[in-house]
Design an enzyme around this catalytic site. Structure first.
Site, PDB file in Angstrom:
ATOM      1  N   GLU A  36      -5.323  -8.715  -1.202  1.00  0.00           N
ATOM      2  CA  GLU A  36      -5.933  -8.295   0.017  1.00  0.00           C
ATOM      3  C   GLU A  36      -7.715  -7.774   0.054  1.00  0.00           C
ATOM      4  O   GLU A  36      -7.725  -7.326  -0.897  1.00  0.00           O
ATOM      5  CB  GLU A  36      -5.251  -6.703   0.903  1.00  0.00           C
ATOM      6  N   GLU A  65       0.278  -1.260   0.314  1.00  0.00           N
ATOM      7  CA  GLU A  65       0.049  -0.350   0.255  1.00  0.00           C
ATOM      8  C   GLU A  65       0.695   1.411  -0.322  1.00  0.00           C
ATOM      9  O   GLU A  65       0.824   2.204   1.231  1.00  0.00           O
ATOM     10  CB  GLU A  65      -1.379   0.240   0.970  1.00  0.00           C
TER      11      GLU A  65
HETATM   12  C1  BG6 Z   1      -4.346  -2.839   4.931  1.00  0.00           C
HETATM   13  C2  BG6 Z   1      -3.356  -3.255   5.361  1.00  0.00           C
HETATM   14  O1  BG6 Z   1      -4.461  -1.962   5.051  1.00  0.00           O
HETATM   15  O2  BG6 Z   1      -5.383  -3.719   5.533  1.00  0.00           O
HETATM   16  C3  BG6 Z   1      -2.855  -4.325   6.674  1.00  0.00           C
HETATM   17  O3  BG6 Z   1      -2.602  -3.450   4.061  1.00  0.00           O
HETATM   18  C4  BG6 Z   1      -4.528  -4.243   7.784  1.00  0.00           C
HETATM   19  O4  BG6 Z   1      -2.121  -3.845   7.257  1.00  0.00           O
HETATM   20  C5  BG6 Z   1      -5.439  -3.987   6.183  1.00  0.00           C
HETATM   21  O5  BG6 Z   1      -4.664  -5.250   8.544  1.00  0.00           O
HETATM   22  C6  BG6 Z   1      -7.044  -3.765   6.615  1.00  0.00           C
HETATM   23  O6  BG6 Z   1      -6.719  -3.664   7.730  1.00  0.00           O
HETATM   24  P1  BG6 Z   1      -7.431  -3.218   9.574  1.00  0.00           P
HETATM   25  O7  BG6 Z   1      -7.107  -2.203   9.920  1.00  0.00           O
HETATM   26  O8  BG6 Z   1      -9.080  -3.876   9.514  1.00  0.00           O
HETATM   27  O9  BG6 Z   1      -6.349  -4.506   9.699  1.00  0.00           O
END
Ligand code: BG6
Length: 475
Positions: free
Chosen positions: A372, A179
């Site tokens: 993701e 990111e």
């Molecule tokens: C992304 C990141 O922003 O979202 C992860 O690459 C992160 O590291 C994921 O954990 C989900 O976000 P959160 O804040 O729910 O953990």
């Protein structure tokens, strides 16, 4: 014709949220370790409050993570049982070079990842490795002010050369920076930047961004030189901005906001600074210090594929009276009246994933990788200790359906899909454990209490069947 026959189904993690073992076997301290849970987390993440070491009275969840460092065999066996084709994880820079400046790498750190990769290979799982998931050694922050200094590029190159050489043949898929646009929104957590009194944060962020872009281009170059089979990707915190209304001003604002996010991957994928960015810098008095050869390096070392995270879309509005906001990945958005939200206020928009895939594919004409996606939710075991996470299954099913449409109907070239936090892990934004994404439950609470025991959720069997049918059987 659905997904390609070698489609890489799997799940994703990041060292700082997953491994724990923060001081085991010679590992050094990193920015991501010293972001505590609680009300100061946000200001520390944003570089507004300086905390470069552990302080009394705070809880630092990254110290323990969920102990993958000591449980990797058991964890990988579970992923293999689900039929994973790939497993995304990141390297903790400070396991390899504890301060970033050592001449020789820490052998114990190298051995750890070697064991992990070999364990994956044992089950036919392809590692997908993020070189940097937000982390940078604390020593480099103290000595150089993190990525604001050009010196850090050389130290990063050293890390990359070490990893590509050591894991040649074991790892093929790499991502340079997780990111990358996070540097604009969460500069300390995302890139180790803390702002000093009187500094212009925009100037600092874009100068540091230039160094990160150079480091990414170097990583791509070195990876290809060491092994021409290596495939290197960039990574965007994705999700497009919708105009709140059909007013032309709203539409144009959405274009501008998208552009802000695309900026870094525009450079990584196309190899040059886009005109809209140069104009912005001119207008806002941002001066990017460059050296001879920088632009050539960027031009000659573009990425092989574009990866991104997708949790939700966003909404922008040019009318300040429309101000009802909701949370989202990294930063807030105007609330979309047509969408439901997660328990954390992130808006659920499966079709937005298809839109994002289409936009990125048209913009870059390179293979894409969804690295993701997922639903952060509170899981409550029933009287038999089982987690019946139908809400998670529904979320993922609808997103996979739209991803399939993007491939089948729109012709997007998609390499794979890794759901976020396939085994429950620490939340990046809140530091909570209770914001869970996994197919596998980890017995740990927000205060760090629990046995860390792993239990399969209902979604475990569901995802197994999705993978076995190559995305055909979703119900
Ligand atoms: C992304 C990141 O922003 O979202 C992860 O690459 C992160 O590291 C994921 O954990 C989900 O976000 P959160 O804040 O729910 O953990």
């Amino acid at each position: 014709m659905g997904f390609r026959s070698d489609f890489l189904w799997g799940g994703a993690t990041a060292a700082n949220q997953f491994e724990g073992g923060y001081n085991q076997d010679g590992r050094g301290l990193a920015n991501v370790d010293v972001v505590p849970q609680g009300d100061k987390r946000k200001d520390i993440s944003h570089g507004k409050i300086k905390m470069l070491d552990f302080e009394e009275g705070y809880y630092y969840p990254a110290q323990k993570g969920v102990d993958f460092y000591n449980r990797y065999k058991e964890d990988i066996a579970l992923l293999a049982e689900m039929g994973f084709k790939t497993f995304r994880l990141s390297i903790a820079w400070t396991r390899i070079y504890p301060t970033g400046e050592e001449v020789t790498p820490n052998e114990e750190g190298l051995v750890f990842y070697e064991r992990v990769f070999k364990e994956c290979k044992k089950y036919g799982i392809e590692p997908l490795v993020t070189l940097t998931h937000f982390d940078i050694p604390i020593h480099l922050i103290q000595k150089y002010g993190s990525w604001r200094s050009r010196e850090v590029i050389e130290l990063y190159k050293k890390l990359c050369a070490t990893l590509f050489t050591r894991y040649k043949g074991l790892v093929t898929y790499w991502i340079t920076f997780n990111e990358i646009n996070m540097i604009l929104h969460s500069p300390f957590m995302g890139a180790g930047l803390v702002f000093e009194e009187g500094e212009n944060p925009e100037q600092v962020k874009y100068q540091a961004g230039h160094h990160v872009l150079l480091a990414s281009a170097w990583a791509t170059k070195i990876a290809h030189e060491i092994d021409p089979n290596n495939k290197v990707g960039c990574m965007l915190a994705g999700g497009n901005n919708y105009p709140y209304s059909s007013r032309p001003e709203d539409y144009f604002l959405a274009i501008e906001k998208d552009r802000e996010n695309y900026f870094f991957i525009d450079v990584q994928a196309k190899g040059f600074y886009p005109n809209y960015a140069k104009k912005k810098f001119e207008r806002e008095g941002i001066h990017i210090e460059m050296q001879e050869g920088d632009l050539k390096l960027l031009a000659e070392n573009t990425v092989d594929y574009v990866s991104f995270s997708y949790y939700s879309s966003r909404v922008v509005c040019s009318d300040p009276s429309v101000s009802q906001e909701t949370a989202g990945n990294i930063y807030k958005s105007i609330k979309n009246p047509y969408l439901e939200s997660s328990e954390w206020g992130w808006q659920i928009d499966p079709l937005g994933l298809r839109s994002a895939l289409n936009q990125l594919f048209i913009r870059y004409d390179k293979p894409l990788f969804v690295v993701e996606n997922g639903l952060g939710a509170i899981d409550k075991p029933d009287e038999n200790g089982k987690i019946n996470d139908d809400y998670r299954i529904n979320y993922l099913r609808e997103h996979i359906r739209e991803m399939k449409n993007a491939v089948e109907v729109d012709g997007v070239d998609l390499l794979g899909y890794t759901t976020w936090g396939c085994i429950d892990l620490i939340s990046a934004s809140t530091g909570q454990m209770s914001k869970r994404y996994g197919f596998i439950y980890v017995d740990l609470d927000d205060n760090g209490n629990g046995t860390m025991e792993r239990t399969k959720k209902k979604s475990f069997e569901w995802y197994k069947q999705v993978i076995a049918s190559n995305g055909e059987q979703l119900d």
